[in-house]
Design a protein around this motif. Structure first.
Motif, short mmCIF file in Angstrom:
data_model
loop_
_atom_site.label_atom_id
_atom_site.label_comp_id
_atom_site.label_asym_id
_atom_site.label_seq_id
_atom_site.Cartn_x
_atom_site.Cartn_y
_atom_site.Cartn_z
N THR A 442 55.50 69.73 -40.54
CA THR A 442 55.52 70.28 -41.89
C THR A 442 54.19 70.01 -42.56
O THR A 442 53.73 68.88 -42.60
CB THR A 442 56.62 69.61 -42.71
N GLN A 443 53.59 71.03 -43.08
CA GLN A 443 52.38 70.84 -43.86
C GLN A 443 52.77 70.75 -45.33
O GLN A 443 53.72 71.39 -45.77
CB GLN A 443 51.41 72.01 -43.63
N PRO A 444 52.04 69.98 -46.13
CA PRO A 444 52.36 69.89 -47.55
C PRO A 444 52.37 71.26 -48.21
O PRO A 444 51.51 72.08 -47.96
CB PRO A 444 51.23 69.00 -48.10
N GLY A 445 53.37 71.47 -49.04
CA GLY A 445 53.46 72.73 -49.73
C GLY A 445 54.02 73.85 -48.89
O GLY A 445 53.86 75.02 -49.23
N ALA A 446 54.65 73.54 -47.73
CA ALA A 446 55.21 74.58 -46.89
C ALA A 446 56.26 75.37 -47.66
O ALA A 446 56.88 74.88 -48.58
CB ALA A 446 55.84 73.96 -45.63
N ARG A 451 56.51 70.53 -53.78
CA ARG A 451 55.36 69.64 -53.55
C ARG A 451 55.65 68.28 -54.16
O ARG A 451 55.45 68.05 -55.35
CB ARG A 451 54.10 70.25 -54.17
N GLU A 452 56.21 67.38 -53.37
CA GLU A 452 56.58 66.05 -53.83
C GLU A 452 56.15 65.05 -52.76
O GLU A 452 55.79 65.40 -51.65
CB GLU A 452 58.09 65.95 -54.05
N THR A 491 58.56 66.22 -40.50
CA THR A 491 57.38 65.82 -39.76
C THR A 491 57.70 64.58 -38.93
O THR A 491 58.35 63.66 -39.41
CB THR A 491 56.21 65.49 -40.72
N VAL A 492 57.25 64.58 -37.69
CA VAL A 492 57.46 63.44 -36.78
C VAL A 492 56.12 63.01 -36.23
O VAL A 492 55.37 63.83 -35.69
CB VAL A 492 58.41 63.82 -35.62
N ASP A 493 55.79 61.71 -36.35
CA ASP A 493 54.55 61.17 -35.82
C ASP A 493 54.82 59.90 -35.03
O ASP A 493 55.66 59.08 -35.42
CB ASP A 493 53.57 60.84 -36.96
N GLN A 507 59.73 62.07 -41.58
CA GLN A 507 59.69 62.22 -43.03
C GLN A 507 59.85 63.68 -43.43
O GLN A 507 59.67 64.59 -42.62
CB GLN A 507 58.40 61.66 -43.61
N THR A 508 60.19 63.88 -44.69
CA THR A 508 60.30 65.23 -45.24
C THR A 508 59.89 65.21 -46.71
O THR A 508 60.03 64.19 -47.39
CB THR A 508 61.73 65.78 -45.11
N ARG A 509 59.40 66.35 -47.18
CA ARG A 509 59.09 66.52 -48.59
C ARG A 509 60.16 67.34 -49.30
O ARG A 509 60.04 67.61 -50.49
CB ARG A 509 57.74 67.22 -48.75
N ASN A 510 61.17 67.74 -48.57
CA ASN A 510 62.20 68.58 -49.17
C ASN A 510 62.88 67.85 -50.32
O ASN A 510 63.42 66.76 -50.15
CB ASN A 510 63.23 68.95 -48.09
#
Length: 543
Positions: A442-446, A451-452, A491-493, A507-510
């Motif tokens: 996931t890129q920021p602002g997808a 956008r959090e 996102t997985v790292d 993690q997620t920004r949702n």
């Protein structure tokens, strides 16, 4: 529900808090500074705790506070020697027939350098009664939830206790029996049994239900809540539950949410537990910050039947807040650019700052961690060198405090500095990647994501190999209704874990889905399952 009179229960908790304050458990924070707790002198507190029934204040809590007092040199023992012995007498006889004086001397010797492994008290006690005596397994933070002040209480640990025992501890129906010091009541409202949640093609060993409970917690005073609870157990692989405030009958609470989770990893049980509580009268949040000794005793009940348990650094912290400054804060663009390599040594350094803040960090520890950090940094910087020298020049001119952006990638994997990727290096943000692939999900602002700040956690993964392509499935809430976080928004790292093994940070920004525990699967390029993924979204922010 406990038959112990409420007045006796209140007095016992106040005495326990007062003795932990005497032992220095709270550092410079004293209960006397919190107007809602009026603690007595040491002798009165010792006598009150000694007189409390064992089914209210279990042996584990008594040994825990005596050990803390032993580390502090038994403060005021010359004045209250008999009272110290009275408290020790309530647990000494069942420790191989030790006398009260022998138990006090044994704990003093163990805390003064001989170590717990040489302690007769530890050797003669069930593991859960002496677990985490010399370990910090309770992390406290102040957070904000929906604009309300709250307290974040988190624990993470590993244990060899049987999975069945830990799973029973996760089940909220068992909390009053497991921790009478904290829970007076946990009763299902409006039904005899929880309501099963049906799942399509569910495995035969899946247990999944939800229910509303009347919870009565004793936190110096009684606190009543109606909690919506959801429980999901996948055989002997994992068991998790999440809870959310439905109603506060006495209008005391406006935030009460969290989760308990146990996962089977390489023959050990990995456990996480979170409670976020906020009071209408914000002054009571100060009282909640003193709850660690009581919470720790609840945590001890999870390791019944085990022989070895160890606390772990918290892998889940509220977005925007941490107990110590984090080296990864403000560096997300670099992490995305350098991918797995950057996250690995940033987490190594983050681990160091966390342990320094907890005290007891020696020069030897610093040397050992320094070797780990610089060895990894040397390897990764050599790989990163080929990305260009523009960033290095900027750092030389302005320093890191200026906030240096990494070279901006463009389609095709070429940065604005004109340098292309080095062969074999993995850059998370360089070029298009499959949805939800490790380091590039996931890129920021997808699209579809507000956008959090991201909220995430770390998961241990057995047998994870370097360079192996990873994907994550959509994450589905365990609550009825099954809200879903699409895989593209996760996102997985890869990350280095404190024990030297490898795991992943998920993690997620949702911000559109409700709080709760979300589950899914981590797979490799061939579609083979590598690990279960469990991510709790708290919707809290650090304050």
């Amino acid at each position: 529900m406990s038959d112990v009179p409420r007045s006796s229960a209140y007095d016992a908790q106040r005495a326990l808090v007062g003795l932990h304050a005497l032992a220095g458990t709270y550092g410079g924070k004293e209960p006397s500074g919190v107007s809602r707790i009026g603690t007595a002198d040491a002798g009165t507190n010792l006598r009150t705790l000694a007189a409390a029934p064992l089914d209210l204040v279990p042996a584990s809590a008594r040994i825990g506070v005596l050990y803390r007092l032993a580390k502090a040199g038994y403060p005021q023992a010359d004045q209250f020697e008999r009272d110290y012995e009275a408290l020790a007498a309530t647990v000494s006889e069942s420790r191989g027939g030790m006398s009260p004086v022998e138990l006090l001397d044994d704990l003093r010797t163990a805390s003064a350098g001989a170590g717990l492994s040489a302690s007769r008290t530890v050797a003669s006690s069930p593991h859960h009664e002496v677990a985490f005596l010399d370990q910090d397994v309770c992390s406290i933070r102040r957070v904000t939830v929906d604009g309300r002040d709250a307290v974040w209480i988190f624990s993470e640990f590993e244990t060899d206790a049987p999975f069945e025992s830990v799973a029973q501890w996760v089940d909220p129906r068992n909390w009053p029996d497991r921790s009478p010091l904290l829970f007076r009541r946990m009763e299902i409202v409006g039904a005899d049994q929880p309501v099963a949640i049906a799942e399509v093609a569910a495995a035969g060993d899946l247990e999944h239900w939800h229910s509303v409970f009347h919870e009565e917690v004793q936190l110096v005073q009684d606190v009543n809540t109606l909690l919506h609870c959801d429980f999901r157990r996948d055989g002997s692989r994992s068991a998790g539950m999440t809870y959310e405030l439905t109603f506060s009958p006495d209008d005391e609470i406006n935030v009460d949410r969290g989760f308990l989770l146990v996962t089977e990893v390489d023959g050990a049980r990995h456990v996480k537990a979170l409670k976020i509580v906020g009071f209408v009268d914000r002054g009571w949040n100060d009282v909640a910050e003193l709850v660690c000794p009581i919470w720790t005793d609840f945590i001890r009940q999870a390791v019944r039947g085990g022989q070895h348990s160890g606390s772990l650094p918290p892998s889940h912290t509220p977005p925007g807040g941490s107990a110590t400054p984090s080296l990864t804060e403000g560096l997300e663009p670099w992490i995305q650019f350098f991918g797995t390599s950057a996250m690995r040594y940033l987490q190594l350094f983050d681990d160091v700052t966390s342990r320094v803040s907890r005290g007891g960090y020696s020069t030897g520890d610093l040397v050992q961690d320094g070797r780990r950090y610089w060895s990894q940094l040397a390897k990764d910087w050599a790989r990163a060198w080929t990305s260009g020298t523009g960033a290095i020049n900027t750092i030389a001119e302005q320093g890191l405090d200026a906030g240096v952006p990494p070279p901006t990638p463009t389609a095709g994997g070429t940065s604005t500095s004109g340098a292309t990727q080095a062969g074999g290096a993995r850059f998370a943000a360089a070029g298009p990647q499959p949805a939800a692939a490790a380091g590039g999900g996931t890129q920021p602002g997808a699209a579809g994501t507000e956008r959090e700040e991201a909220e995430g956690t770390t998961i241990a993964v057995s047998g994870l190999t370097e360079g192996e392509a990873l994907s994550v499935s959509p994450l589905v809430s365990i609550e009825a209704g099954a809200a879903t976080i699409p895989a593209v928004e996760v996102t997985v790292d890869r990350v280095a874990l404190p024990n030297g093994s490898t795991g992943v940070h998920v993690q997620t920004r949702n911000r559109t889905v409700p709080p709760g525990l979300y589950v899914g699967e981590l797979t490799n390029a061939a579609g083979q399952r590598l690990a279960a993924v469990q991510l709790y979204l708290s919707r809290a922010t650090g304050s």
